[in-house]
Scaffold this motif. Structure first.
Motif, PDB file in Angstrom:
ATOM      1  N   ALA A 352      -5.356  12.392  -3.353  1.00  0.00           N
ATOM      2  CA  ALA A 352      -6.037  13.672  -3.142  1.00  0.00           C
ATOM      3  C   ALA A 352      -6.796  14.097  -4.397  1.00  0.00           C
ATOM      4  N   LEU A 353      -6.182  13.883  -5.559  1.00  0.00           N
ATOM      5  CA  LEU A 353      -6.845  14.209  -6.822  1.00  0.00           C
ATOM      6  C   LEU A 353      -8.158  13.446  -6.970  1.00  0.00           C
ATOM      7  N   ILE A 354      -8.117  12.155  -6.682  1.00  0.00           N
ATOM      8  CA  ILE A 354      -9.311  11.316  -6.837  1.00  0.00           C
ATOM      9  C   ILE A 354     -10.426  11.793  -5.910  1.00  0.00           C
ATOM     10  N   LEU A 355     -10.074  12.144  -4.668  1.00  0.00           N
ATOM     11  CA  LEU A 355     -11.093  12.622  -3.729  1.00  0.00           C
ATOM     12  C   LEU A 355     -11.708  13.941  -4.191  1.00  0.00           C
ATOM     13  N   LEU A 393     -12.110  22.882 -11.352  1.00  0.00           N
ATOM     14  CA  LEU A 393     -11.376  22.143 -12.379  1.00  0.00           C
ATOM     15  C   LEU A 393      -9.999  22.774 -12.622  1.00  0.00           C
ATOM     16  N   THR A 394      -9.947  24.113 -12.608  1.00  0.00           N
ATOM     17  CA  THR A 394      -8.655  24.790 -12.770  1.00  0.00           C
ATOM     18  C   THR A 394      -7.709  24.433 -11.626  1.00  0.00           C
ATOM     19  N   ALA A 395      -8.238  24.424 -10.391  1.00  0.00           N
ATOM     20  CA  ALA A 395      -7.410  24.058  -9.236  1.00  0.00           C
ATOM     21  C   ALA A 395      -6.929  22.616  -9.352  1.00  0.00           C
ATOM     22  N   ILE A 396      -7.792  21.728  -9.839  1.00  0.00           N
ATOM     23  CA  ILE A 396      -7.416  20.320 -10.019  1.00  0.00           C
ATOM     24  C   ILE A 396      -6.305  20.206 -11.058  1.00  0.00           C
ATOM     25  N   GLY A 397      -6.441  20.954 -12.171  1.00  0.00           N
ATOM     26  CA  GLY A 397      -5.407  20.931 -13.202  1.00  0.00           C
ATOM     27  C   GLY A 397      -4.072  21.441 -12.691  1.00  0.00           C
ATOM     28  N   ASP A 398      -4.112  22.541 -11.902  1.00  0.00           N
ATOM     29  CA  ASP A 398      -2.868  23.085 -11.349  1.00  0.00           C
ATOM     30  C   ASP A 398      -2.207  22.089 -10.390  1.00  0.00           C
ATOM     31  N   PHE A 399      -3.039  21.434  -9.584  1.00  0.00           N
ATOM     32  CA  PHE A 399      -2.493  20.465  -8.636  1.00  0.00           C
ATOM     33  C   PHE A 399      -1.906  19.258  -9.369  1.00  0.00           C
ATOM     34  N   ALA A 400      -2.591  18.819 -10.425  1.00  0.00           N
ATOM     35  CA  ALA A 400      -2.071  17.694 -11.213  1.00  0.00           C
ATOM     36  C   ALA A 400      -0.711  18.037 -11.818  1.00  0.00           C
ATOM     37  N   ALA A 419      -7.229  10.618 -14.116  1.00  0.00           N
ATOM     38  CA  ALA A 419      -8.002  11.473 -13.197  1.00  0.00           C
ATOM     39  C   ALA A 419      -8.454  12.754 -13.895  1.00  0.00           C
ATOM     40  N   LEU A 420      -7.559  13.367 -14.673  1.00  0.00           N
ATOM     41  CA  LEU A 420      -7.928  14.576 -15.396  1.00  0.00           C
ATOM     42  C   LEU A 420      -9.005  14.293 -16.440  1.00  0.00           C
ATOM     43  N   ARG A 421      -8.969  13.101 -17.039  1.00  0.00           N
ATOM     44  CA  ARG A 421     -10.013  12.742 -17.994  1.00  0.00           C
ATOM     45  C   ARG A 421     -11.375  12.671 -17.302  1.00  0.00           C
ATOM     46  N   VAL A 422     -11.401  12.046 -16.135  1.00  0.00           N
ATOM     47  CA  VAL A 422     -12.664  11.945 -15.380  1.00  0.00           C
ATOM     48  C   VAL A 422     -13.154  13.348 -15.004  1.00  0.00           C
ATOM     49  N   TYR A 536     -14.600   5.261 -16.152  1.00  0.00           N
ATOM     50  CA  TYR A 536     -13.176   5.574 -16.015  1.00  0.00           C
ATOM     51  C   TYR A 536     -12.803   5.807 -14.550  1.00  0.00           C
ATOM     52  N   GLY A 537     -13.738   6.349 -13.778  1.00  0.00           N
ATOM     53  CA  GLY A 537     -13.480   6.541 -12.350  1.00  0.00           C
ATOM     54  C   GLY A 537     -13.342   5.220 -11.622  1.00  0.00           C
TER      55      GLY A 537
END
Length: 559
Positions: A352-355, A393-400, A419-422, A536-537
């Motif tokens: 899900a993160l990658i998508l 990006l904030t939502a992605i960080g929280d999910f990670a 994933a967070l780096r990308v 990296y992706g």
């Protein structure tokens, strides 16, 4: 000497208009003076003393009681929500508290306006306040003098209104407006709301209802219905303020309308019993309650009842409002693939993160292409897009962080980190695109065709590199991405040298040379960050098994 009917009517109308004008002028001076004298303190209270529901409610009550204007507090609260300084949950409880705080006007009128000789303190207050305003050196003291003069004018207006209503009740049967039954109460609610809308002051409507009841011109129950209408009329200003405002501000205004509407409905349904209960409680002291005091108690009572009703209603109402008035930016910033259920399964969470990060990359790519186009979008449009990228990006960080809870297999843990780096590379692209567009909008006209053409050619190379970076991994042209980036690098050095030469020779002003150098430097870094996101992706997708069947998986992280 007996007055003629025409003179009597003129006297009544003049008294009514004069009293109303004095009240409104006094209310305006008092409100403005208090806001200006303690504006920063009041803003601080609204901005910082609203951390919890109870504190937000108390802040709304206290600030409104101080400035004597629920409309001012409502507008300020909507403004804070519009700017993102208050959450929806904080703002709605400030609004609820503001409705309780505005009942202080009724108490002032009921306690002071009918029980003492008004001119005994209103005239000295006007005089002293005016002298303070004229001669005080401190700005804050001057504004307090304005507030004091307004306080005196307000009560002088009440005295004039009271006398006008007494004369009017002797000449005209105002009680005829109050028809019997529920329909009559509805009419009085409408009259109270209309007066509030026309005068833009529920306090003025409240004062008129109190004076009408105290003089006997209008029955108590009809006056109480007018008070309900005055409370309901305050929602119109909130609705007008949010025209063109953010979605969050519209939600706050909607919460204001829901609260006042629900409170008015309940108060109207229980009106006779509520008034009888208040009279019974007051009657236990052995004194007959004055109509003005009964109305002040009623006004406070039904607003407190409304707050009590909202305790269970507010949480689902806030959740419902969160889904209303959604702007295009909010919809774009809302994650499509991140779900709490998948966060508990590490493999699914990483997929899900990658998508979602790939979707973030599409946004950043569109911003980059826009920034390098001949006509970049407006500053507001690009700022909105950048805000979407930041929120996503904030939502992605929280999910990670949710995915990473507990013990993860090493492969998944490394994948989340990658994933967070990308995602951060994509965010860098969006930020650079925003800044490039801002610099390009400062364009100056200099006729240097050679440099212009060289810069345009280099810009096309940068766009080509961006296009190749966003191709699918199995696209045959994807292999040209590294070569395109190398070409951008080599041509960048030549373009930079040409700009420096033109600037030092005086062909273009030094500030213009610096601006163009900054643009190409940021554009070069933009291409570099987009290429890093690509490399990296690709490595991340190969590691988690998302590569196409005919694609060779990468065996090591890109350099």
């Amino acid at each position: 000497m007996t007055e003629t009917p025409d003179i009597a009517v003129y006297t009544l109308v003049a008294g009514f208009l004069g009293g109303l004008g004095l009240f409104l002028l006094g209310m305006t001076l008092m409100t403005d003076g208090l806001k200006l004298a303690g504006g920063k303190a009041l803003q601080h209270i609204l901005g910082t003393w609203t951390r919890t529901r109870t504190r937000a409610l108390a802040s709304g009550m206290g600030v409104t009681a101080l400035v004597q204007s629920s409309s001012a507090v409502t507008v300020a609260t909507i403004g804070f929500a519009n700017a993102g300084l208050l959450t929806l949950g904080q703002a709605v409880w400030v609004i609820f508290g503001s409705n309780v705080g505005t009942t202080m006007t009724g108490w002032l009128v009921a306690l002071l306006g009918f029980n003492i000789r008004i001119e005994a303190f209103s005239l000295p207050a006007i005089g002293i306040g005016a002298l303070i305003y004229l001669f005080a050196r401190s700005t804050r003291i001057k504004h307090l003098g304005m507030a004091l003069a307004g306080f005196g004018l307000l009560f002088l207006g009440i005295d004039v209104l009271k006398n006008a209503f007494m004369g009017l009740s002797a000449a005209v049967d105002l009680g005829a407006l109050a028809r019997p039954g529920f329909l009559g109460l509805i009419i009085m609610v409408g009259i109270g709301a209309l007066l509030t809308v026309l005068m833009q002051s529920s306090s003025a409507s409240m004062a008129m209802a109190l004076t009408a009841a105290m003089s006997g011109a209008v029955p108590l129950e009809a006056s109480a219905a007018a008070v309900i209408g005055a409370n309901l009329g305050t929602t119109v200003k909130a609705m007008l303020v949010v025209i063109g405002a953010t979605a969050n501000a519209k939600r706050v205004a909607a919460a204001h309308v829901i609260f006042n509407g629900l409170t008015a409905l309940v108060a109207l349904l229980i009106l006779p019993w509520f008034l009888a209960f208040i009279a019974w409680v007051w009657g236990s002291t052995g004194e007959a309650p004055a109509p003005a005091m009964l109305l002040a108690l009623f006004h406070t009572g039904f607003n407190l009842l409304g707050v009590a009703l909202m305790i269970p209603v507010a949480p689902p109402m806030i959740r419902w409002l969160q889904g209303r008035f959604r702007s295009a930016e909010e919809d774009a910033a809302r994650p499509r693939y991140l779900d709490d259920s998948s966060a508990g399964v590490p493999d699914l969470g990483l997929q899900a993160l990658i998508l979602e990060i790939d979707r973030l990359g599409d946004m950043s790519y569109r911003m980059a292409r826009d920034a390098l186009s001949d006509q970049p979008s407006s500053a507001d449009a690009l700022e909105a897009q950048r805000s979407v990228v930041e929120r996503l990006l904030t939502a992605i960080g929280d999910f990670a962080a949710k995915v990473s809870r507990g013990h993860l297999p090493e492969k998944i843990a490394d994948g989340v980190t990658e994933a967070l780096r990308v995602a951060r590379y994509h965010r860098d692209v969006a930020t650079l695109a925003h800044d490039i567009a801002a610099l390009r909008r400062l364009r100056e006209r200099h006729d240097l065709p050679a440099i212009t053409e060289q810069r345009r050619q280099w810009q096309n190379l940068a766009v080509r590199a961006l296009d190749l970076a966003r191709l699918e991994p199995d696209d045959p042209q994807r292999g040209d991405a590294a070569e395109a980036v190398a070409q951008v690098e080599s041509e960048y050095a030549r373009l930079k040298q040409a700009l420096l030469r033109e600037g030092t020779s005086g062909n273009i002003p030094i500030p213009e040379m610096e601006r163009q150098l900054r643009i190409i430097s940021m554009a070069r870094r933009l291409v570099t960050q987009a290429d890093k996101a690509r490399r990296y992706g690709d490595h991340l997708e190969s590691q988690v098994g998302q590569t196409k069947p005919d694609q060779e998986p990468a065996t090591a992280p890109p350099p």
